[in-house]
Design an enzyme around this catalytic site. Structure first.
Site, PDB file in Angstrom:
ATOM      1  N   HIS A  11       3.032  -4.967  -0.261  1.00 24.51           N
ATOM      2  CA  HIS A  11       2.815  -3.686  -0.941  1.00 24.51           C
ATOM      3  C   HIS A  11       4.156  -2.993  -1.120  1.00 24.51           C
ATOM      4  O   HIS A  11       5.034  -3.090  -0.282  1.00 24.51           O
ATOM      5  CB  HIS A  11       1.893  -2.811  -0.078  1.00 24.51           C
ATOM      6  N   ASP A  66      -9.523   7.502   0.714  1.00 16.70           N
ATOM      7  CA  ASP A  66      -8.147   7.565   0.190  1.00 16.70           C
ATOM      8  C   ASP A  66      -8.161   7.959  -1.282  1.00 16.70           C
ATOM      9  O   ASP A  66      -7.315   8.737  -1.734  1.00 16.70           O
ATOM     10  CB  ASP A  66      -7.419   6.232   0.363  1.00 16.70           C
ATOM     11  N   ARG A 122      -4.213  15.340  -2.881  1.00 21.00           N
ATOM     12  CA  ARG A 122      -2.801  15.515  -2.497  1.00 21.00           C
ATOM     13  C   ARG A 122      -1.916  15.647  -3.734  1.00 21.00           C
ATOM     14  O   ARG A 122      -0.958  16.415  -3.748  1.00 21.00           O
ATOM     15  CB  ARG A 122      -2.335  14.313  -1.660  1.00 21.00           C
ATOM     16  N   SER A 134      -2.662   6.450   3.993  1.00 23.34           N
ATOM     17  CA  SER A 134      -3.096   6.063   2.659  1.00 23.34           C
ATOM     18  C   SER A 134      -2.747   4.596   2.390  1.00 23.34           C
ATOM     19  O   SER A 134      -3.596   3.802   1.971  1.00 23.34           O
ATOM     20  CB  SER A 134      -2.413   6.982   1.631  1.00 23.34           C
ATOM     21  N   LYS A 185      -5.683   1.035   2.981  1.00 19.20           N
ATOM     22  CA  LYS A 185      -6.012   0.084   1.904  1.00 19.20           C
ATOM     23  C   LYS A 185      -5.627  -1.339   2.294  1.00 19.20           C
ATOM     24  O   LYS A 185      -6.331  -2.305   2.018  1.00 19.20           O
ATOM     25  CB  LYS A 185      -5.307   0.502   0.606  1.00 19.20           C
TER      26      LYS A 185
HETATM   27  N1  URA Z   1       1.244   4.853  -2.060  1.00 20.45           N
HETATM   28  C1  URA Z   1      -0.011   5.054  -1.605  1.00 20.45           C
HETATM   29  O1  URA Z   1      -0.888   4.221  -1.761  1.00 20.45           O
HETATM   30  N2  URA Z   1      -0.273   6.206  -0.977  1.00 20.45           N
HETATM   31  C2  URA Z   1       0.654   7.170  -0.776  1.00 20.45           C
HETATM   32  O2  URA Z   1       0.338   8.183  -0.194  1.00 20.45           O
HETATM   33  C3  URA Z   1       1.952   6.942  -1.260  1.00 20.45           C
HETATM   34  C4  URA Z   1       2.234   5.766  -1.888  1.00 20.45           C
END
Ligand code: URA
Length: 434
Positions: free
Chosen positions: A82, A161, A168, A183, A187
Site C-alpha cells: 500500500h 473507514d 475527515r 484508516s 483496510k
Molecule cells: N490513506 C488512507 O487510506 N487513509 C488515510 O487516512 C490516509 C491515506
C-alpha cells in the site's frame, strides 16, 4: 455510555478504552452517532492524539465494522502493498507482476483516483475490457492461477473507514496520525495478507510533509500492525517530485510497461526493488537484500514479470495486445512541450502541481463521479538535479485540444524551479522501519 462524555474525555486528553472505542465506531457505522459528534471526536483526536493501544483498538473496531476477505483458499505467501498516495505512483503495476513471478501471492484491493492523485483501477482500464469487478471466488482463483489479481474495494469492507474518511476530508482532520494509521491498517488487515509493505511518502506531494512526521507514521503503522499479529514493514520515500516521469492514466501504464521490459532504471524501479525485497525477506523467500534484489531483477531480465502482467490483464477480461504494443493504448490527439524559460539545473518540481495539471487536462476526478480521460497527462523529461538549456523541453503535455495542451504546458513549466547551481537530489529512499 454516551458520546458526549467520550468527546469530553478525549478533548481533555483522556485515554479511551476498548469498550468506548467499540461503542463509538459501531454507533457511527450504524448511524446512531451523528456526523456532528463524530466530527468533534475527530478534532479532539487530532489535537490530543491517541496512545498506541487506543490506535490499535480503533483499528480493530474498524476492521470489525465489516467483512474480512478470506484468503485461506490461496496457497503460499500472501502479501500486500500500500502507498499513502502520490503523484505518478504506478508502483503496483510493476511490483505485483515482479513479486508474482517470484512465487508471492497478492490479492490486492485498489481504489480510484481522487483529486491530484491517480488510482490503480483507472490506470488499468486503459486496456479495453479490463474489469476489477469480480466475485470473491473469481478473485481467489485468479490469484492462485496468476499470482496476483486486483479488485475494487467493496462497500462491505471497513464501512467505518469509508464513512469516517469522507467526514475527515471535510473537517480538516485527515492529517491526524492515529486516524491515518487506523484508516490504512484496518483496510489492509481486513484484506487478509500475512505480510504488508507500506510505502509512506514524504514531501510536497504527500500527506506527511516532513520526514519526521513520515517516520513517526511509519513507526506507528508497524507497531500497530505487530499488535494485530501481522508483519508490517514501512518504507519512507521521497514525494518532493513525481515518481517516475509519467503522470496520467495510460501514460503511466506505458511507463510501467517500459519498466517491465527492462527499459527503465529510475526512482520507480528503485522503489519496486526496495519494497519487493522487504516482502521476499520478511516472507522468508530470500535470505538478504542482495539475493532479493537479484530475484526481482531476474523477473525483468527473463521477461517473466511482463508475461505475468499480460496474463493478469487477460484473466480480468482485458485486451492484452497493448501490453506488447503500447501504441494500442489510449493516446491524446494534441501535444505541446513545456519549455524552460532559462538555463540552469532543476532544483524543484512541485509534485502536487504536476498532479493538478494532469487533473485539469481531464486525467483526474474533480468529484467522485467525474468521468476521466485516460489518454491525457504529462511526461517529464527533466527531474531534480538535471541540467537544462534555455528553451529545452521540461516535459510533454498530452491533451484533448491544442488550447488545453497550450494551457497545460504553461502550467507545467511553472511547476519547475530552475537555479544556476546544481541541486543534489536528496536520497529517494529515506529509510525502512520494520
Ligand atoms: N490513506 C488512507 O487510506 N487513509 C488515510 O487516512 C490516509 C491515506
Amino acid at each position: 455510555m454516551n458520546m458526549t462524555d467520550l468527546i469530553e474525555k478525549k478533548r481533555d486528553g483522556g485515554v479511551l478504552d476498548r469498550e468506548a472505542i467499540r461503542f463509538m465506531i459501531e454507533g457511527y457505522t450504524k448511524g446512531d452517532i451523528p456526523d456532528y459528534q463524530m466530527s468533534a471526536m475527530c478534532m479532539a483526536i487530532y489535537f490530543q492524539g491517541m496512545t498506541l493501544e487506543e490506535t490499535y483498538e480503533l483499528t480493530m473496531a474498524m476492521v470489525d465494522s465489516g467483512d474480512r476477505v478470506d484468503l485461506s483458499g490461496i496457497k503460499g505467501l500472501k502479501a500486500d502493498k500500500h502507498s499513502t498516495g502520490g503523484v505518478g505512483d504506478k508502483t503496483s503495476l510493476v511490483l505485483c507482476p515482479m513479486l508474482a513471478a517470484c512465487g508471492v501471492k497478492l490479492a490486492k484491493l485498489s481504489g480510484r483516483g481522487l483529486g491530484h492523485t491517480g488510482g490503480t483501477l483507472d490506470k488499468l482500464e486503459s486496456f479495453p475490457g479490463f474489469s476489477s469487478d469480480m466475485t470473491e471466488e473469481e478473485f481467489i482463483r485468479s490469484v492462485n492461477e496468476n499470482g496476483f489479481a486486483i479488485a475494487g474495494q467493496t462497500a462491505e469492507l471497513c464501512p467505518a473507514d469509508k464513512k469516517l474518511y469522507a467526514l475527515r476530508d471535510v473537517t480538516a482532520t485527515v492529517g491526524s496520525r492515529p486516524l491515518i494509521v487506523s484508516s490504512i491498517l484496518s483496510k489492509k488487515l481486513a484484506a487478509g495478507a500475512d505480510i504488508i509493505v507500506l510505502d509512506v511518502k514524504t514531501g510536497s506531494g504527500a500527506f506527511m510533509r516532513t520526514e519526521e512526521d513520515a517516520f513517526a507514521l511509519a513507526r506507528d503503522l508497524t507497531a500497530v500492525g505487530r499488535m494485530a499479529g501481522k508483519k508490517v514493514v514501512a518504507v519512507v520515500t521521497d514525494m518532493d517530485e513525481p515518481l517516475g516521469n509519467a503522470v496520467g492514466n495510460a501514460l503511466e501504464v506505458k511507463e510501467a510497461l517500459a519498466a517491465l521490459r527492462g527499459e527503465y532504471a529510475g526512482d520507480l524501479m528503485e522503489l519496486c526493488l526496495t519494497l519487493g525485497s522487504q516482502i521476499l525477506i520478511g516472507g522468508g523467500l530470500a535470505p538478504d537484500e542482495p539475493s532479493a534484489r537479484g530475484m526481482l531483477e531476474q523477473t525483468i531480465a527473463s521477461g517473466a514479470a511482463l508475461e505475468r502482467f499480460a496474463a493478469f490483464i487477460r484473466a480480468q477480461g482485458g485486451d492484452d495486445r497493448g501490453v506488447y504494443d503500447p501504441s494500442l493504448l489510449p493516446c491524446a490527439p494534441a501535444r505541446r512541450e513545456a519549455l524552460a524559460p532559462a538555463g540552469g539545473y532543476v532544483a524543484r518540481i512541485e509534485a502536487e502541481g504536476v498532479g493538478l495539471v494532469s487533473m485539469r487536462l481531464g486525467g483526474g476526478r474533480v468529484t467522485k463521479d467525474s468521468e476521466i480521460d485516460l489518454s491525457v497527462g504529462v511526461v517529464l523529461h527533466k527531474k531534480v538535479g538535471d541540467p537544462v538549456q534555455p528553451g529545452e523541453s521540461l516535459g510533454t503535455v498530452y491533451a484533448r485540444t491544442e488550447a488545453e495542451a497550450r494551457a497545460g504546458a504553461e502550467q507545467l513549466a511553472r511547476c519547475y524551479t530552475l537555479t544556476p547551481e546544481k541541486t543534489e537530489r536528496p536520497p529517494f529512499i529515506k529509510g525502512v522501519v520494520t
